[in-house]
Motif scaffolding. Sequence first.
Motif, short mmCIF file in Angstrom:
data_model
loop_
_atom_site.label_atom_id
_atom_site.label_comp_id
_atom_site.label_asym_id
_atom_site.label_seq_id
_atom_site.Cartn_x
_atom_site.Cartn_y
_atom_site.Cartn_z
N LYS A 301 4.22 -16.41 -6.07
CA LYS A 301 3.70 -15.83 -4.70
C LYS A 301 2.56 -14.82 -4.66
N THR A 302 2.41 -14.13 -5.81
CA THR A 302 1.55 -13.13 -5.90
C THR A 302 0.09 -13.65 -5.57
N VAL A 303 -0.02 -15.06 -6.48
CA VAL A 303 -1.62 -15.57 -6.40
C VAL A 303 -1.72 -16.10 -5.01
N GLN A 331 2.44 -1.37 -9.87
CA GLN A 331 2.48 -2.67 -10.82
C GLN A 331 1.62 -3.38 -9.84
N HIS A 332 1.58 -3.86 -8.76
CA HIS A 332 1.00 -4.84 -7.92
C HIS A 332 -0.40 -4.22 -8.11
N ALA A 333 -0.85 -3.17 -8.02
CA ALA A 333 -2.14 -2.62 -7.86
C ALA A 333 -2.71 -3.29 -9.33
N VAL A 406 3.47 -8.21 3.04
CA VAL A 406 4.86 -7.36 2.61
C VAL A 406 5.37 -7.86 1.61
N ASP A 407 5.46 -7.58 0.17
CA ASP A 407 6.23 -8.32 -0.90
C ASP A 407 7.49 -7.80 -1.19
N GLU A 408 8.28 -8.75 -1.67
CA GLU A 408 9.56 -8.27 -2.17
C GLU A 408 10.56 -7.74 -1.20
N GLN A 409 10.42 -8.01 0.05
CA GLN A 409 11.12 -7.14 0.95
C GLN A 409 12.64 -7.60 1.13
MG MG Z 1 5.58 -11.13 -7.22
#
Ligand code: MG
Length: 745
Positions: A301-303, A331-333, A406-409
Amino acid sequence: MIGWDTNLDRVLGGKTAKALGSSFGMSTVGDLLRHYPRRYAERGELTAIGGLEIGEHATVLARVERVGKRKMRSRRGTILQARITDGARSMSCTFFNQAWRERELLPGRRGMFAGKVTAYRGELQLAHPEYQLFTEEGETDAHDAAREFAAALIPVYPAAQGVPSWSLARCVTQVLDGWQGVEDPLPESLRERVGVLELNQALRWIHRPEGTDQVEAARRRLKWDEALGVQLSLAQSRSRQDARPAPSCPRHDRGLGADFDARLPFALTSGQAEIGERIAEDLSARHPMNRLVQGEVGSGKTVVALRAMLQVIDSGGQAAMLAPTEVLAAQHARSLREMLGELARAGEFDSPEHATRVALLTGSLPAAQRKQALLDAASGAAGIVVGTHALLQDQVSFAGLGLVVVDEQHRFGVEQRDALRGRAGEDTCPHLLVMTATPIPRTVAMTVFGDLRTSALRELPRGRSPISTTVVPSAEKPAWLDRVWQRVGEEVARGHQVYVVCPRVGDENGSRCHEDELAEGDSEDDPGPAGPDDEGGNNARRAPVAVLELAERLRGGPLRDLRVGVLHGRLSSDEKDSAMRRFAAGELDVLVATTVIEVGVDVPNASMMVIMDADRFGMSQLHQLRGRVGRGSAPGLCLLVTESVPQTAARARLDAVASTTDGFELARLDLLQRREGDVLGEAQSGRRSALRMLSLVHDERIIAEARNEAEAVVGQDPELRSHPGLAAMIDELVADQRADFLEKA
Ligand code: MG
Ligand code: ADP
């Protein structure tokens, strides 16, 4: 004349109305008629006394077995004790100084007894309950109060101290007797099409049914109202969002997006490419995107999100990425910077001309770094700003916020999303991309996330290693636990790393403490000692395994030769960050942690996870946790350690997790296990009180039908000008939500 909005005191008198107001918050006839029976008792049926829970306010149908009285020793007076029975088990009812009740509580008489269930000397009891005895067959009783028991089905209402179920029944009867009815908000054509009763009929039948078929028909209609109200309001919300202006960010042939795609070290999966196309279209529109992407942990998903962000930056906008915790934000940064490489090094001498920057903005940054990050956000130098939800509450300003990811919410409800959409200023609204790794059952997607359009990434990138999961029953086979630690050693000897997850942090001083990191919100989902699985009723379960204690034990014993670190919500964010970084860099072999590591953490070299007291976690959560391993080339291994006994529900849940890796299937099973309130509570939807009758577990068809109807109606008439009845349904729903909100505040 009694109508929907008539005040209860006009119908029932001030005293009764006041009691209903203070116990249930009711003020109008409508409020009372919306207070539906919880269930119906058949005439002659008795409540299973063994099923009562201590502390609950219960309405018990039972038969009087015997009555006795004695003098109180300490004070003057008598205690009357009646034993009531369901035929198998009995409990006692105690009355102080009411010896006269002996004359009516005759052995053999049946009735309803209401009060709080307590335990006294190992026995269940109701302390001075209220009761109502039934008129026996053939007996004529002029006593008016017995009238409501004449019917075959006796409604049992959610009751309160001082307002027993039968008082509610009497009030409802009184109201219905003089009630003129309401106009049905559902047009007749709709009622006929979907096959539901007229509202007045449904209300009469739900309160005073003559048979179970009437109950069923009434329920269906009332569920429909709830489903339709929710779906209409969501359809309106979607249609209003579609009407708002947003910055159009078409895809550019040259720029960051194109450069990034050219540098990708792998081919996109077909799901990634497909959703990527959808998003690219959404972003180029002049109205805001509102999309939810769900995909298993590791589905990439991050890509997908990063490509969306780059498209926005190429159009001169900025993207904000929100994570639920500071650890994840950091970690995302880091991983965004890594993926972007020199594309994220704007301002450095060798960076490409259109490079940008990734800023991290969290509450705990040192002042100088925070200042720089704020500057980069405000000037637009940072194309991407990563932070926790606080990012949008702070007075952070952006040069041009075009997209919020909004990630992993899990804990980001409709209201927060609305607040967020309202944030970018009056004239434009940022695009919104929500990503979740928790597969969402369809009903929940339609209700709780109904303001979003959803897409799913169902396939994992190739090369992903399979995870095998095994249940380790440490109570029956204690030796297996030693083998677990041995296995950890072997995994590390092969050059891999291991997570050990515990339900609790524990305490440095060794004293028990059960708060754990609720503040951080990462030890949710604990079914807790009062969970439905606590068979055998042993309330004195030992405390769950704790990170600090276990880490100590492992360091001094089975893992003494390994480098063991800890990670939990009580560490400062610097400490968390450093533990995570050391683990990622391979400086730690084993990380003993709470569920802080649940979401988003990516250490490909970690190949094994041991979950202690696994029965304390929900199925979806276990699935989520184990997704942390097997992200590299080594096959993943997950061990679910539990003391739960075979053939209990707890054990069955663990077996289910071990037997499938299909997250959607587990989410469905999980939903079946939960109580309704938990489902909604978890998603923080705020729709709880509006759904009295509708079940997200059982009413998928009604919800789907209502969604179609709502979409069609709102499509033709967005403001419902020609449907005042439907508009009023939404108002009622909104008022309910407001009440719910006030209650929380
Ligand atoms: Mg992810
Ligand atoms: P998610 O956020 O959905 O859990 P990530 O986006 O973190 O998953 O991806 C997990 C890992 O898989 C990352 O290391 C990422 O670089 C890699 N990855 C993503 N997409 C692909 C792909 N199409 N092929 C190979 N590896 C991929």
